[in-house]
Design a protein around this motif. Structure first.
Motif, PDB file in Angstrom:
ATOM      1  N   PRO A   1      27.611  46.663 101.540  1.00  0.00           N
ATOM      2  CA  PRO A   1      28.585  46.825 100.448  1.00  0.00           C
ATOM      3  C   PRO A   1      29.889  47.500 100.870  1.00  0.00           C
ATOM      4  N   ARG A   2      29.971  47.997 102.101  1.00  0.00           N
ATOM      5  CA  ARG A   2      31.165  48.708 102.554  1.00  0.00           C
ATOM      6  C   ARG A   2      31.352  48.501 104.044  1.00  0.00           C
ATOM      7  N   ILE A   3      32.561  48.723 104.522  1.00  0.00           N
ATOM      8  CA  ILE A   3      32.816  48.704 105.953  1.00  0.00           C
ATOM      9  C   ILE A   3      32.478  50.075 106.529  1.00  0.00           C
ATOM     10  N   LEU A   4      32.424  50.167 107.859  1.00  0.00           N
ATOM     11  CA  LEU A   4      32.188  51.440 108.556  1.00  0.00           C
ATOM     12  C   LEU A   4      30.988  52.172 107.960  1.00  0.00           C
ATOM     13  N   ALA A   5      29.839  51.532 108.046  1.00  0.00           N
ATOM     14  CA  ALA A   5      28.642  51.988 107.338  1.00  0.00           C
ATOM     15  C   ALA A   5      28.201  53.399 107.700  1.00  0.00           C
ATOM     16  N   ILE A   6      28.463  53.845 108.924  1.00  0.00           N
ATOM     17  CA  ILE A   6      27.970  55.166 109.321  1.00  0.00           C
ATOM     18  C   ILE A   6      29.031  56.249 109.163  1.00  0.00           C
ATOM     19  N   SER A   7      30.226  55.878 108.710  1.00  0.00           N
ATOM     20  CA  SER A   7      31.280  56.863 108.496  1.00  0.00           C
ATOM     21  C   SER A   7      31.112  57.528 107.134  1.00  0.00           C
TER      22      SER A   7
ATOM     23  N   VAL B   1      33.373  64.479 113.171  1.00  0.00           N
ATOM     24  CA  VAL B   1      32.358  65.234 113.905  1.00  0.00           C
ATOM     25  C   VAL B   1      31.437  65.875 112.874  1.00  0.00           C
ATOM     26  N   GLY B   2      30.153  65.901 113.175  1.00  0.00           N
ATOM     27  CA  GLY B   2      29.196  66.522 112.261  1.00  0.00           C
ATOM     28  C   GLY B   2      28.718  65.584 111.172  1.00  0.00           C
ATOM     29  N   LEU B   3      28.257  66.175 110.091  1.00  0.00           N
ATOM     30  CA  LEU B   3      27.609  65.413 109.020  1.00  0.00           C
ATOM     31  C   LEU B   3      28.616  64.888 107.994  1.00  0.00           C
ATOM     32  N   THR B   4      28.254  63.775 107.367  1.00  0.00           N
ATOM     33  CA  THR B   4      29.047  63.221 106.277  1.00  0.00           C
ATOM     34  C   THR B   4      28.572  63.833 104.959  1.00  0.00           C
ATOM     35  N   GLU B   5      29.337  63.599 103.895  1.00  0.00           N
ATOM     36  CA  GLU B   5      28.900  64.077 102.576  1.00  0.00           C
ATOM     37  C   GLU B   5      27.585  63.439 102.178  1.00  0.00           C
TER      38      GLU B   5
ATOM     39  N   GLN C   1      25.166  62.463 104.066  1.00  0.00           N
ATOM     40  CA  GLN C   1      24.067  63.081 104.806  1.00  0.00           C
ATOM     41  C   GLN C   1      23.734  64.471 104.262  1.00  0.00           C
ATOM     42  N   LEU C   2      24.751  65.232 103.900  1.00  0.00           N
ATOM     43  CA  LEU C   2      24.521  66.566 103.342  1.00  0.00           C
ATOM     44  C   LEU C   2      23.783  66.477 102.007  1.00  0.00           C
ATOM     45  N   LYS C   3      24.158  65.506 101.180  1.00  0.00           N
ATOM     46  CA  LYS C   3      23.472  65.322  99.899  1.00  0.00           C
ATOM     47  C   LYS C   3      22.022  64.911 100.115  1.00  0.00           C
ATOM     48  N   GLU C   4      21.807  64.035 101.096  1.00  0.00           N
ATOM     49  CA  GLU C   4      20.446  63.580 101.391  1.00  0.00           C
ATOM     50  C   GLU C   4      19.568  64.727 101.872  1.00  0.00           C
ATOM     51  N   LYS C   5      20.166  65.658 102.629  1.00  0.00           N
ATOM     52  CA  LYS C   5      19.427  66.808 103.148  1.00  0.00           C
ATOM     53  C   LYS C   5      19.290  67.923 102.116  1.00  0.00           C
ATOM     54  N   GLY C   6      20.021  67.811 101.008  1.00  0.00           N
ATOM     55  CA  GLY C   6      19.959  68.847  99.986  1.00  0.00           C
ATOM     56  C   GLY C   6      20.701  70.117 100.361  1.00  0.00           C
ATOM     57  N   VAL C   7      21.704  70.003 101.194  1.00  0.00           N
ATOM     58  CA  VAL C   7      22.471  71.166 101.637  1.00  0.00           C
ATOM     59  C   VAL C   7      23.608  71.448 100.662  1.00  0.00           C
TER      60      VAL C   7
ATOM     61  N   THR D   1      27.247  80.197 104.041  1.00  0.00           N
ATOM     62  CA  THR D   1      27.668  80.846 105.290  1.00  0.00           C
ATOM     63  C   THR D   1      29.089  80.491 105.717  1.00  0.00           C
ATOM     64  N   ASP D   2      29.666  79.451 105.141  1.00  0.00           N
ATOM     65  CA  ASP D   2      30.997  78.941 105.493  1.00  0.00           C
ATOM     66  C   ASP D   2      31.014  78.237 106.845  1.00  0.00           C
ATOM     67  N   ARG D   3      29.861  78.085 107.473  1.00  0.00           N
ATOM     68  CA  ARG D   3      29.813  77.389 108.761  1.00  0.00           C
ATOM     69  C   ARG D   3      30.257  75.938 108.579  1.00  0.00           C
ATOM     70  N   VAL D   4      31.065  75.441 109.501  1.00  0.00           N
ATOM     71  CA  VAL D   4      31.554  74.074 109.422  1.00  0.00           C
ATOM     72  C   VAL D   4      30.407  73.114 109.725  1.00  0.00           C
ATOM     73  N   LEU D   5      30.173  72.190 108.816  1.00  0.00           N
ATOM     74  CA  LEU D   5      29.079  71.222 108.959  1.00  0.00           C
ATOM     75  C   LEU D   5      29.588  69.832 109.328  1.00  0.00           C
ATOM     76  N   GLY D   6      30.838  69.569 109.019  1.00  0.00           N
ATOM     77  CA  GLY D   6      31.415  68.263 109.338  1.00  0.00           C
ATOM     78  C   GLY D   6      32.901  68.258 109.060  1.00  0.00           C
ATOM     79  N   VAL D   7      33.630  67.478 109.848  1.00  0.00           N
ATOM     80  CA  VAL D   7      35.060  67.288 109.623  1.00  0.00           C
ATOM     81  C   VAL D   7      35.363  65.799 109.766  1.00  0.00           C
ATOM     82  N   HIS D   8      36.133  65.259 108.836  1.00  0.00           N
ATOM     83  CA  HIS D   8      36.450  63.830 108.832  1.00  0.00           C
ATOM     84  C   HIS D   8      37.951  63.679 108.604  1.00  0.00           C
ATOM     85  N   ILE D   9      38.592  63.011 109.538  1.00  0.00           N
ATOM     86  CA  ILE D   9      40.048  62.880 109.506  1.00  0.00           C
ATOM     87  C   ILE D   9      40.441  61.413 109.477  1.00  0.00           C
ATOM     88  N   LEU D  10      41.275  61.062 108.523  1.00  0.00           N
ATOM     89  CA  LEU D  10      41.929  59.761 108.488  1.00  0.00           C
ATOM     90  C   LEU D  10      43.421  60.031 108.529  1.00  0.00           C
ATOM     91  N   GLY D  11      44.044  59.657 109.629  1.00  0.00           N
ATOM     92  CA  GLY D  11      45.468  59.932 109.710  1.00  0.00           C
ATOM     93  C   GLY D  11      46.028  59.703 111.091  1.00  0.00           C
TER      94      GLY D  11
END
Length: 471
Positions: free
Chosen positions: A210-216, A364-368, A370-376, A409-419
């Motif tokens: 249903p979308r492009i870039l399935a793992i992004s 880098v790191g987890l997507t939204e 993935q975080l929802k799936e993990k319950g974080v 904890t404010d630890r960075v779990l993922g960063v996603h940049i389009l630009g």
């Protein structure tokens, strides 16, 4: 009598040649077996993957910029013409310079290149079959399997090398296709589609999902979709390709849409880009008793890249994890250092990925998702490039930075940049994650003004403090 080595590497790609060089630097007698008939080291990445595609992306970007963007900067040019022959020759020169560089490094550090197809034999021996059919045997205390991957060919859409092709042939279209049909909405197809779209081709992408870039990250992928449509891409999502027919110089692809109706798309070239699989043909895994998953083709290893056969190891696209050149390279280095008695590691949670469309995508790191799936529980900080002085000065306002941080904890779990230049901006975020840093850590780093990196700092501030300073 067979030649004897401390290490024999089968495969001269980013994982294999980096492992060989590092092992030789650490005093191990090392040989590297490479099967390419032109004796060019560097594997798929340098020869027919990362490097030639980026050379074409940069060249086509320059052409696009000249045609459509220079005038807005007050730069007037006369007639602009495409010299595709020169562009392709430049691409080939870039490839030649870099593969030659690997050959130079082998000489510098004492790695013995052995040209031919390598096959693993029992007893940690490697049989090498040269291009002329001559066979030789190498003995080794340790053997590293690093043969990479190959494009997946669909049974109902066989490659013919001209009309229906994989990514290798799509690097050398000449002339520019009138209508390029791409089967698969992943990064390889979108990058190569970007090249030929800029140079004048009509581009249609057919994607089963249903979308492009399935793992992004989903939000990023949706925005990329919108921007590519704006650039002229045509998409058929949730559409299953069923076959293709070549008639004269045209190819008609048949597919089934999500409503069950048949769709026909006619073009002059079809790029099949539905993924890659480990390259194990002729490697001798069964004969040597190396365990692998028959479905995926992935070789089974432990945390130190050891297979079930003592003295035999595997890295890169052959094993689990993302099929990325830099992932393979890091594994190659860590493998060699471990073999030499050191205690290095690869942090698989901090391996970046980049998609070289324009704007670029880097993560880098987890997507939204993935975080929802993990319950974080997490916080989101987003900042648009349009709000930065440098992006406006560059006339590159599209895209945003998204920082995901742990809510407690404010630890960075993922960063996603389009630009613009996201591929370079992601390195800061990788560093922060490597040292388990926080969004506040990024926000409190001084980002030079005016730079694109300010968007990273502001997104991190948003995730940490809830408000940016410049929006």
């Amino acid at each position: 009598m067979a030649d004897s080595y401390d290490l024999v590497v089968i495969g001269g790609g980013p994982g294999g040649y980096m492992a060989a060089i590092r092992a030789a630097q650490l005093g191990l007698k090392t040989a590297c077996v490479e099967k390419r008939s032109n004796k060019a080291l560097g594997g798929t990445c340098l020869n027919v993957g990362c490097i030639p595609s980026k050379a074409l992306l940069d060249s086509s970007e320059a052409y696009e910029h000249t045609l459509h963007k220079l005038a807005r900067h007050g730069v007037k040019v006369g007639s602009v013409a495409l010299d595709l022959d020169t562009m392709l020759k430049r691409k080939d020169k870039v490839v030649g310079d870099l593969t030659g560089g690997v050959t130079f490094l082998f000489k510098k550090y004492g790695v013995t290149p052995v040209y031919g197809s390598g096959k693993l034999l029992k007893g940690n021996k490697v049989e090498v079959t040269a291009a002329d059919g001559a066979k030789s045997t190498l003995e080794a205390k340790n053997v590293l399997l690093a043969t990479g991957s190959e494009s997946i060919e669909l049974p109902f859409l066989k490659f013919d090398g001209k009309y229906v092709v994989g990514s290798t042939e799509a690097l050398n279209f000449n002339p520019v296709p009138k209508h390029l049909i791409i089967v698969g909405g992943g990064y390889i197809g979108l990058e190569l589609g970007s090249v030929w779209k800029r140079l004048g081709a009509k581009v249609t992408v057919i994607e089963f999902l249903p979308r492009i870039l399935a793992i992004s990250d989903g939000e990023i992928a949706n925005e990329v979709h919108k921007l590519l449509v704006k650039q002229g891409f045509e998409f058929h999502l949730e559409t299953k390709v069923t076959g293709a027919k070549v008639e004269g110089d045209s190819v008609t692809v048949t597919a089934q849409g999500k409503d069950g109706k048949e769709i026909k798309v006619t073009g002059d070239r079809v790029l099949v880009s539905v993924g890659r699989r480990p390259y194990t043909a002729g490697l001798g895994l069964d004969e040597a008793g190396v365990k692998y998953d028959p479905k995926s083709g992935r070789v089974e290893i432990d945390a130190h890249y050891r297979t079930n056969v003592p003295g035999v190891y595997a890295i890169g696209d052959l094993v689990t994890g993302p099929m990325l050149a830099h992932k393979a390279s890091e594994e190659g280095v860590v493998f060699a250092e471990t073999l030499a008695g050191m205690k290095p590691h690869v942090n698989y949670d901090a391996i970046p990925s980049v998609i070289y469309t324009w704007p670029e995508v880097a993560s880098v790191g987890l997507t939204e998702e993935q975080l929802k799936e993990k319950g974080v529980e997490y916080r989101v900080g987003k900042f648009k490039f349009a709000a930065t002085g440098r992006a406006q000065a560059m006339d590159e306002r599209d895209g945003f930075v998204k920082v995901l941080a742990d809510a407690k904890t404010d630890r960075v779990l993922g960063v996603h940049i389009l630009g613009p230049r996201a591929s370079d901006l992601i390195a800061e975020c990788v560093t922060i994650m490597e040292y388990k840093g926080s969004a506040e850590d990024i926000a409190r780093c001084t980002h030079a003004h005016p730079t694109l990196s300010e968007a990273v700092g502001e997104a991190a501030r948003m995730a940490w403090a809830g408000k940016p300073l410049n929006s």
